[in-house]
Design a protein around this motif. Sequence first.
Motif, PDB file in Angstrom:
ATOM      1  N   ALA A 112       0.808  -1.221   0.000  1.00 19.68           N
ATOM      2  CA  ALA A 112       0.000   0.000   0.000  1.00 19.68           C
ATOM      3  C   ALA A 112       0.841   1.272   0.000  1.00 19.68           C
ATOM      4  O   ALA A 112       0.305   2.372  -0.059  1.00 19.68           O
ATOM      5  CB  ALA A 112      -0.928   0.014   1.213  1.00 19.68           C
ATOM      6  N   SER A 113       2.167   1.143   0.061  1.00 17.11           N
ATOM      7  CA  SER A 113       3.074   2.294   0.129  1.00 17.11           C
ATOM      8  C   SER A 113       2.791   3.163   1.356  1.00 17.11           C
ATOM      9  O   SER A 113       3.023   4.367   1.325  1.00 17.11           O
ATOM     10  CB  SER A 113       2.973   3.153  -1.150  1.00 17.11           C
ATOM     11  N   ARG A 114       2.295   2.550   2.415  1.00 18.87           N
ATOM     12  CA  ARG A 114       2.024   3.264   3.657  1.00 18.87           C
ATOM     13  C   ARG A 114       2.689   2.537   4.814  1.00 18.87           C
ATOM     14  O   ARG A 114       2.709   1.305   4.852  1.00 18.87           O
ATOM     15  CB  ARG A 114       0.508   3.347   3.921  1.00 18.87           C
ATOM     16  N   LYS A 115       3.204   3.294   5.750  1.00 14.72           N
ATOM     17  CA  LYS A 115       3.852   2.677   6.898  1.00 14.72           C
ATOM     18  C   LYS A 115       2.829   1.985   7.783  1.00 14.72           C
ATOM     19  O   LYS A 115       1.692   2.442   7.931  1.00 14.72           O
ATOM     20  CB  LYS A 115       4.592   3.734   7.728  1.00 14.72           C
ATOM     21  N   THR A 116       3.250   0.882   8.340  1.00 17.05           N
ATOM     22  CA  THR A 116       2.450   0.187   9.346  1.00 17.05           C
ATOM     23  C   THR A 116       3.337  -0.083  10.548  1.00 17.05           C
ATOM     24  O   THR A 116       4.567  -0.125  10.433  1.00 17.05           O
ATOM     25  CB  THR A 116       1.899  -1.146   8.806  1.00 17.05           C
ATOM     26  N   LEU A 117       2.723  -0.248  11.696  1.00 14.00           N
ATOM     27  CA  LEU A 117       3.472  -0.505  12.915  1.00 14.00           C
ATOM     28  C   LEU A 117       3.539  -2.010  13.154  1.00 14.00           C
ATOM     29  O   LEU A 117       2.547  -2.722  12.981  1.00 14.00           O
ATOM     30  CB  LEU A 117       2.803   0.189  14.103  1.00 14.00           C
ATOM     31  N   ARG A 118       4.693  -2.483  13.561  1.00 12.44           N
ATOM     32  CA  ARG A 118       4.863  -3.908  13.830  1.00 12.44           C
ATOM     33  C   ARG A 118       3.955  -4.360  14.976  1.00 12.44           C
ATOM     34  O   ARG A 118       3.456  -3.553  15.752  1.00 12.44           O
ATOM     35  CB  ARG A 118       6.318  -4.193  14.210  1.00 12.44           C
ATOM     36  N   ARG A 119       3.763  -5.657  15.099  1.00 10.21           N
ATOM     37  CA  ARG A 119       3.033  -6.218  16.231  1.00 10.21           C
ATOM     38  C   ARG A 119       3.999  -6.403  17.400  1.00 10.21           C
ATOM     39  O   ARG A 119       5.204  -6.550  17.203  1.00 10.21           O
ATOM     40  CB  ARG A 119       2.387  -7.547  15.840  1.00 10.21           C
ATOM     41  N   PHE A 120       3.456  -6.411  18.592  1.00  2.20           N
ATOM     42  CA  PHE A 120       4.258  -6.523  19.800  1.00  2.20           C
ATOM     43  C   PHE A 120       4.086  -7.909  20.411  1.00  2.20           C
ATOM     44  O   PHE A 120       2.976  -8.468  20.428  1.00  2.20           O
ATOM     45  CB  PHE A 120       3.847  -5.450  20.812  1.00  2.20           C
ATOM     46  N   SER A 121       5.184  -8.459  20.918  1.00  2.60           N
ATOM     47  CA  SER A 121       5.110  -9.748  21.585  1.00  2.60           C
ATOM     48  C   SER A 121       4.275  -9.619  22.852  1.00  2.60           C
ATOM     49  O   SER A 121       4.031  -8.514  23.351  1.00  2.60           O
ATOM     50  CB  SER A 121       6.514 -10.242  21.936  1.00  2.60           C
TER      51      SER A 121
ATOM     52  N   GLY B 225       5.124 -10.329  25.812  1.00  2.00           N
ATOM     53  CA  GLY B 225       5.932  -9.714  26.864  1.00  2.00           C
ATOM     54  C   GLY B 225       5.978  -8.202  26.732  1.00  2.00           C
ATOM     55  O   GLY B 225       5.865  -7.466  27.722  1.00  2.00           O
ATOM     56  N   GLU B 226       6.152  -7.711  25.492  1.00  3.20           N
ATOM     57  CA  GLU B 226       6.163  -6.270  25.261  1.00  3.20           C
ATOM     58  C   GLU B 226       4.801  -5.669  25.591  1.00  3.20           C
ATOM     59  O   GLU B 226       4.709  -4.602  26.222  1.00  3.20           O
ATOM     60  CB  GLU B 226       6.522  -5.973  23.803  1.00  3.20           C
ATOM     61  N   ALA B 227       3.724  -6.339  25.169  1.00  2.00           N
ATOM     62  CA  ALA B 227       2.380  -5.837  25.437  1.00  2.00           C
ATOM     63  C   ALA B 227       2.115  -5.763  26.926  1.00  2.00           C
ATOM     64  O   ALA B 227       1.537  -4.787  27.430  1.00  2.00           O
ATOM     65  CB  ALA B 227       1.352  -6.731  24.759  1.00  2.00           C
ATOM     66  N   ALA B 228       2.547  -6.784  27.669  1.00  2.45           N
ATOM     67  CA  ALA B 228       2.336  -6.800  29.116  1.00  2.45           C
ATOM     68  C   ALA B 228       3.060  -5.646  29.790  1.00  2.45           C
ATOM     69  O   ALA B 228       2.511  -4.980  30.679  1.00  2.45           O
ATOM     70  CB  ALA B 228       2.811  -8.137  29.694  1.00  2.45           C
ATOM     71  N   ARG B 229       4.293  -5.373  29.349  1.00  3.41           N
ATOM     72  CA  ARG B 229       5.052  -4.257  29.934  1.00  3.41           C
ATOM     73  C   ARG B 229       4.371  -2.918  29.630  1.00  3.41           C
ATOM     74  O   ARG B 229       4.326  -2.026  30.486  1.00  3.41           O
ATOM     75  CB  ARG B 229       6.489  -4.254  29.406  1.00  3.41           C
ATOM     76  N   LEU B 230       3.871  -2.763  28.413  1.00  2.00           N
ATOM     77  CA  LEU B 230       3.214  -1.517  28.052  1.00  2.00           C
ATOM     78  C   LEU B 230       1.939  -1.297  28.871  1.00  2.00           C
ATOM     79  O   LEU B 230       1.632  -0.172  29.283  1.00  2.00           O
ATOM     80  CB  LEU B 230       2.876  -1.511  26.557  1.00  2.00           C
ATOM     81  N   ILE B 231       1.185  -2.366  29.100  1.00  2.00           N
ATOM     82  CA  ILE B 231      -0.071  -2.243  29.838  1.00  2.00           C
ATOM     83  C   ILE B 231       0.166  -2.126  31.335  1.00  2.00           C
ATOM     84  O   ILE B 231      -0.594  -1.469  32.056  1.00  2.00           O
ATOM     85  CB  ILE B 231      -0.982  -3.455  29.534  1.00  2.00           C
ATOM     86  N   GLY B 232       1.255  -2.760  31.818  1.00  2.00           N
ATOM     87  CA  GLY B 232       1.539  -2.729  33.246  1.00  2.00           C
ATOM     88  C   GLY B 232       0.991  -3.932  33.979  1.00  2.00           C
ATOM     89  O   GLY B 232       0.567  -3.827  35.141  1.00  2.00           O
ATOM     90  N   VAL B 233       0.969  -5.087  33.297  1.00  2.00           N
ATOM     91  CA  VAL B 233       0.538  -6.337  33.923  1.00  2.00           C
ATOM     92  C   VAL B 233       1.599  -7.388  33.621  1.00  2.00           C
ATOM     93  O   VAL B 233       2.548  -7.150  32.870  1.00  2.00           O
ATOM     94  CB  VAL B 233      -0.841  -6.799  33.389  1.00  2.00           C
ATOM     95  N   SER B 234       1.429  -8.570  34.207  1.00  2.00           N
ATOM     96  CA  SER B 234       2.369  -9.653  33.937  1.00  2.00           C
ATOM     97  C   SER B 234       1.978 -10.372  32.649  1.00  2.00           C
ATOM     98  O   SER B 234       0.811 -10.360  32.227  1.00  2.00           O
ATOM     99  CB  SER B 234       2.385 -10.647  35.094  1.00  2.00           C
ATOM    100  N   ASP B 235       2.961 -11.017  32.044  1.00  2.00           N
ATOM    101  CA  ASP B 235       2.695 -11.792  30.830  1.00  2.00           C
ATOM    102  C   ASP B 235       1.724 -12.932  31.133  1.00  2.00           C
ATOM    103  O   ASP B 235       0.857 -13.268  30.320  1.00  2.00           O
ATOM    104  CB  ASP B 235       4.013 -12.333  30.265  1.00  2.00           C
TER     105      ASP B 235
END
Length: 415
Positions: free
Chosen positions: A46-55, A57-67
């Motif tokens: 699409a010639s547009r940037k997309t953001l990668r998916r998060f593991s 573990g990364e998602a848990a750290r961002l939210i502030g909970v345990s994996d």
Amino acid sequence: MVGQQEGGGESAVTDADLTTDRAIARDAELLSAQLQAMRDRLYAPASRKTLRRFSSGEAARLIGVSDGYLRQLSIAGEGPQPETGTGGRRYYTLEDINGLRRHLAEQNPAKSRHYLPSRNAGGNEHLQVIAVTNFKGGSGKTTTSAHLAQHLALAGYRVLAIDLDPQASLSALFGYQPELDLDGNDTLYAAIRYDDEGRQLSDVIRPTYFDGLDLVPGNLELQEFEHTTPQMLSTRHGDAAGQGLFFARVHDALASVADRYDVVVMDCPPQLGFLTLSALCAATSVLVTVHPQMLDVASMSQFLFMTADLLAVVRHAGGELNFDFMRYLVTRYEPNDGPQTQIVGFLRSLFGERVLTAPLVKSTAFSDAGLTKQTLYEVTRESFSRATYDRAMESLTAVNTEIEGLIMKAWGRQA
């Protein structure tokens, strides 16, 4: 040599056949075409940037909970469900992560602010507008602005990034090529211009591939504000038409969308003109980026003198200047460079706590990510040597967490 006369057909045009302006225009067209081709390759189809998916573990750290807790939610079918990869690994989009934040806040009202840090607009938590500025190029303004805006979006804040630089480097980092992706009247200038072609700021705001992060892109038309403002001041037509003084125009434009955001990050141009001055008058906080070299520090001295004089004039004219914080951020810092370390110590002895404790280190990780118009938050650890990535990310996290703490303090919260 570039000749002074045009000549020959297009198929046989050489530099000698072109006037200087035509030669420069041709170079611009060639470069733009190559940048477009590069974008098509990097961001296919699409010639547009997309953001990668998060593991997980990364998602848990961002939210502030345990994996483990995140896994339990997935098994129970609560909240947005992750994509499952090889080996049962779970991956979340930023939109999924924000959906989980909202789900957890609904399930645990007492901890809602832990999951959703958005400001309480009905109380004393005003829109935080951060101007990132210095009038010397190469001080790291755009790198700082992009990473700060993305850090806050990843933390769950509603963020608006504004590119005030006619060179549009911040826009490029977010995947926009101004000459291809923007028509006329698509920048902040549309919302602060003096004539009847003005638009509402909400009409030029664009969503980005970061959920919760919007952008007002920039291009060369921003420079028009530097030309039209002196004309308005000389005729005072702006006041007569009830359009207000120039230094209030960015503030008024932001007020029209204030209820949609928690933080605005403005990447100011490397000059102290009317646009930068208007941005400073709209700001609630200021970050001055400083490269720890003596010539840069000397340049910053002149920048501060000029800024102080101009802001004093604005205050005398009725402008309000009440910054929640003003901080100096040391950028492109090399800890093993003795002269740089001395200059940083010199700045801390002069300005004390106004120099952020954490510096932004110089790292090939920033420049390597920039080759594909990405930030450190967009690339993965596997893209670099582990030591290089960890060192850069540690520095970046320390800087942005410190700034986030200042925002919390301005809102009367515990960091």
